[in-house]
Every structure is written in structure tokens, then in C-alpha cells.
Design a protein around this motif. Structure first.
Motif, PDB file in Angstrom:
ATOM      1  N   SER A   8      49.038  45.820  57.343  1.00 15.34           N
ATOM      2  CA  SER A   8      48.390  45.631  56.042  1.00 15.34           C
ATOM      3  C   SER A   8      46.943  46.097  56.108  1.00 15.34           C
ATOM      4  O   SER A   8      46.379  46.304  57.189  1.00 15.34           O
ATOM      5  CB  SER A   8      48.441  44.159  55.614  1.00 15.34           C
ATOM      6  N   VAL A   9      46.349  46.260  54.942  1.00 16.17           N
ATOM      7  CA  VAL A   9      44.918  46.549  54.816  1.00 16.17           C
ATOM      8  C   VAL A   9      44.301  45.436  53.999  1.00 16.17           C
ATOM      9  O   VAL A   9      44.795  45.093  52.919  1.00 16.17           O
ATOM     10  CB  VAL A   9      44.677  47.913  54.138  1.00 16.17           C
ATOM     11  N   LEU A  39      41.332  37.437  50.564  1.00 16.90           N
ATOM     12  CA  LEU A  39      40.824  38.789  50.394  1.00 16.90           C
ATOM     13  C   LEU A  39      41.872  39.645  49.693  1.00 16.90           C
ATOM     14  O   LEU A  39      43.064  39.358  49.746  1.00 16.90           O
ATOM     15  CB  LEU A  39      40.496  39.415  51.755  1.00 16.90           C
ATOM     16  N   SER A  40      41.410  40.711  49.035  1.00 15.53           N
ATOM     17  CA  SER A  40      42.349  41.673  48.458  1.00 15.53           C
ATOM     18  C   SER A  40      43.013  42.436  49.593  1.00 15.53           C
ATOM     19  O   SER A  40      42.346  42.889  50.525  1.00 15.53           O
ATOM     20  CB  SER A  40      41.619  42.657  47.538  1.00 15.53           C
ATOM     21  N   GLY A  41      44.325  42.592  49.519  1.00 13.60           N
ATOM     22  CA  GLY A  41      45.026  43.295  50.577  1.00 13.60           C
ATOM     23  C   GLY A  41      46.411  43.711  50.159  1.00 13.60           C
ATOM     24  O   GLY A  41      46.886  43.377  49.073  1.00 13.60           O
ATOM     25  N   GLY A  42      47.065  44.451  51.036  1.00 15.20           N
ATOM     26  CA  GLY A  42      48.431  44.900  50.787  1.00 15.20           C
ATOM     27  C   GLY A  42      48.924  45.726  51.950  1.00 15.20           C
ATOM     28  O   GLY A  42      48.145  46.154  52.823  1.00 15.20           O
ATOM     29  N   PHE A  43      50.224  45.941  52.007  1.00 17.44           N
ATOM     30  CA  PHE A  43      50.821  46.717  53.078  1.00 17.44           C
ATOM     31  C   PHE A  43      50.648  48.207  52.817  1.00 17.44           C
ATOM     32  O   PHE A  43      50.689  48.661  51.661  1.00 17.44           O
ATOM     33  CB  PHE A  43      52.299  46.381  53.224  1.00 17.44           C
ATOM     34  N   ILE A  57      44.258  49.995  47.347  1.00 18.63           N
ATOM     35  CA  ILE A  57      44.179  48.548  47.185  1.00 18.63           C
ATOM     36  C   ILE A  57      42.913  48.166  46.421  1.00 18.63           C
ATOM     37  O   ILE A  57      42.920  47.243  45.605  1.00 18.63           O
ATOM     38  CB  ILE A  57      44.243  47.865  48.562  1.00 18.63           C
ATOM     39  N   LEU A  58      41.821  48.887  46.663  1.00 17.01           N
ATOM     40  CA  LEU A  58      40.596  48.630  45.908  1.00 17.01           C
ATOM     41  C   LEU A  58      40.839  48.844  44.411  1.00 17.01           C
ATOM     42  O   LEU A  58      40.352  48.069  43.578  1.00 17.01           O
ATOM     43  CB  LEU A  58      39.476  49.548  46.393  1.00 17.01           C
ATOM     44  N   ALA A  59      41.609  49.873  44.081  1.00 21.52           N
ATOM     45  CA  ALA A  59      41.872  50.169  42.676  1.00 21.52           C
ATOM     46  C   ALA A  59      42.918  49.236  42.080  1.00 21.52           C
ATOM     47  O   ALA A  59      42.714  48.661  41.004  1.00 21.52           O
ATOM     48  CB  ALA A  59      42.327  51.624  42.534  1.00 21.52           C
ATOM     49  N   GLU A  60      44.041  49.051  42.785  1.00 20.34           N
ATOM     50  CA  GLU A  60      45.177  48.336  42.214  1.00 20.34           C
ATOM     51  C   GLU A  60      45.070  46.828  42.390  1.00 20.34           C
ATOM     52  O   GLU A  60      45.292  46.065  41.451  1.00 20.34           O
ATOM     53  CB  GLU A  60      46.474  48.837  42.846  1.00 20.34           C
ATOM     54  N   ARG A  61      44.759  46.394  43.599  1.00 18.23           N
ATOM     55  CA  ARG A  61      44.755  44.949  43.863  1.00 18.23           C
ATOM     56  C   ARG A  61      43.423  44.317  43.515  1.00 18.23           C
ATOM     57  O   ARG A  61      43.372  43.234  42.918  1.00 18.23           O
ATOM     58  CB  ARG A  61      45.098  44.696  45.341  1.00 18.23           C
ATOM     59  N   HIS A 107      43.190  36.164  38.432  1.00 24.28           N
ATOM     60  CA  HIS A 107      42.869  35.329  39.589  1.00 24.28           C
ATOM     61  C   HIS A 107      41.751  35.913  40.459  1.00 24.28           C
ATOM     62  O   HIS A 107      41.397  35.293  41.462  1.00 24.28           O
ATOM     63  CB  HIS A 107      44.096  35.070  40.471  1.00 24.28           C
ATOM     64  N   MET A 108      41.199  37.084  40.127  1.00 23.26           N
ATOM     65  CA  MET A 108      40.139  37.670  40.933  1.00 23.26           C
ATOM     66  C   MET A 108      38.789  37.139  40.481  1.00 23.26           C
ATOM     67  O   MET A 108      38.566  36.888  39.295  1.00 23.26           O
ATOM     68  CB  MET A 108      40.138  39.194  40.815  1.00 23.26           C
ATOM     69  N   ALA A 109      37.859  36.982  41.442  1.00 24.05           N
ATOM     70  CA  ALA A 109      36.525  36.482  41.104  1.00 24.05           C
ATOM     71  C   ALA A 109      35.541  36.876  42.194  1.00 24.05           C
ATOM     72  O   ALA A 109      35.915  37.065  43.355  1.00 24.05           O
ATOM     73  CB  ALA A 109      36.539  34.967  40.937  1.00 24.05           C
TER      74      ALA A 109
END
Length: 226
Positions: A8-9, A39-43, A57-61, A107-109
Motif C-alpha cells: 500500500s501507499v 492517513l490517506s492510503g490505498g493499495f 491516492i492524493l487525488a482520489e482518496r 470524513h476527511m479533515a
């Protein structure tokens, strides 16, 4: 058979908001760690490189497509028990930017890092590593300007250093050091009164990649070196 371990990142995105060093985090809505900040993340996808995954991930998540975020690889985390569901290796990235807008993702802040005392998984450890990397880079590189708008005053830059380092700095000594550091700041020829008082010169970040001399956080005595 060789086990397949997911990669993941995770992003430690930091900015200065409301006079506080803040991280972009999201409130988990599923177990494990239900309702904890994360933290924002994803595989990563099979066909993408790590930097591409970080920007996706910066753009989407994280909900910041096209944002002027400086991204660099921070560290890899792979100890066996970091995720209770399965073995996961995480490649963390550090993102630094000026005051960014609120994410449009649910849910992001932006939360002051001092308030993030309990986070999901090992994300507090990753965040603290990112904060220390940011603090160290302010000593030896011009990255402090990454927290500022394109044109800024020395007082605004000093406030960034004070917030990230968590200490007060002498205004005159700071002004002398940053303006004498070769290639750090470039005068724009304009001035502003937004700091209050007399007009202050506006600068933009110069071309250097390393500061000479460095902006050391503290001398051996523990007192601010600036």
C-alpha cells in the motif's frame, strides 16, 4: 510457494492552517479501528509505479487533484503485525503544501498534529516520522517555502519555521540568515502590508536545493540557533 504480500501507499500530507501544523486525515467508517483517524492510503495497482500511486491516492482518496503538493518518499513499513487483517507492506510518502482547502471527500479533515494522539494501525508512528522529516528538511533545504504562497514575506516564512519546529525564533537573526543564504530567496520587487505595520518585501523561493549555511533548529545549549 512464495507468499504474496499486498503493498500500500500511505500519505502524510502536512500544511500550516490556523497557526498550527496540521495533517490531512480521514475518520474510518469500518473496522478495524472504527472511528479512528487514519492517513490517506490505498493499495498500488499492478500497472503503476509507486510515485504514480501516491499521486493517484492524493487525488482520489485525499480529494486533492491537481493540488500543489510536494511529494517525496518517506519510508517503508513492513513489520508483521502492523495490520491485524493481513500482512501489508506500506510505502509512506510525505506531502508538504501551503494552506490547502478542505478536502471534498467525506470524513476527511485537516487536524492539528498535536491532536492526533490515537490513530489507526501504525499511522501515528508514520505521521511522526513524516513530521521529523519535515523538521529536518527545513534545516538543510529551502522546503520551508513549500508551506508558503508563491510570494511571501520573511515574517510569513519565519512563522512557518516556528510552527513546524514548535519554537520561537528571533526575528532579526532569522531575517539575516534567510536573506543571506545564497539562492534561498529572490526579491519580487513588490511589498505588502498584510503582516501589519510598514510595508514588507515580498520574496519567492530561489533555485537552490540545499541551504548554505543550514538553518539549524538548536545549538548544543538547547537554545534556538536562529
Amino acid at each position: 510457494m512464495v507468499p504474496r504480500i499486498p503493498v500500500s501507499v500511505d500519505l502524510v500530507v502536512l500544511t500550516v492552517r490556523c497557526n498550527a501544523l496540521s495533517a490531512l486525515v480521514w475518520r474510518r467508517d469500518n473496522p478495524p479501528y472504527l472511528r479512528r483517524w487514519s492517513l490517506s492510503g490505498g493499495f498500488i495497482q499492478l500497472d503503476e509505479d509507486l510515485p504514480d500511486a501516491a499521486r493517484r491516492i492524493l487525488a482520489e482518496r485525499a480529494g486533492l487533484p491537481g493540488a500543489p503538493v510536494h511529494l517525496e518518499q518517506l519510508q517503508t513499513y513492513g513489520y508483521p503485525d502492523r495490520d491485524p487483517r493481513q500482512r501489508v507492506v506500506s510505502v509512506a510518502y510525505l506531502g508538504l503544501a501551503p494552506d490547502l482547502p478542505a478536502s471534498e471527500q467525506a470524513h476527511m479533515a485537516w487536524v492539528p498534529v498535536d491532536d492526533l494522539t490515537a490513530m489507526a494501525f501504525d499511522h501515528r508512528r508514520i505521521m511522526l516520522d513524516g513530521i521529523e522529516r519535515a523538521r529536518a528538511k527545513l534545516e538543510y533545504t529551502p522546503l520551508g517555502a513549500a508551506f508558503c504562497p508563491p510570494e511571501f514575506t520573511v515574517a510569513e516564512l519565519r512563522r512557518v519555521y516556528e510552527i513546524v519546529w514548535g519554537r520561537q525564533l528571533d526575528p532579526r537573526n532569522f531575517h539575516r540568515k534567510v536573506t543571506k543564504a545564497e539562492g534561498f530567496l529572490i526579491e519580487t520587487g513588490s511589498a505588502t502590508t498584510r503582516d501589519g505595520g510598514r510595508p514588507a518585501k515580498l520574496y519567492r523561493r530561489g533555485p537552490v536545493e540545499a541551504l548554505h549555511p543550514p538553518m539549524l533548529r538548536a545549538a548544543a545549549s538547547g537554545q534556538p540557533s536562529t
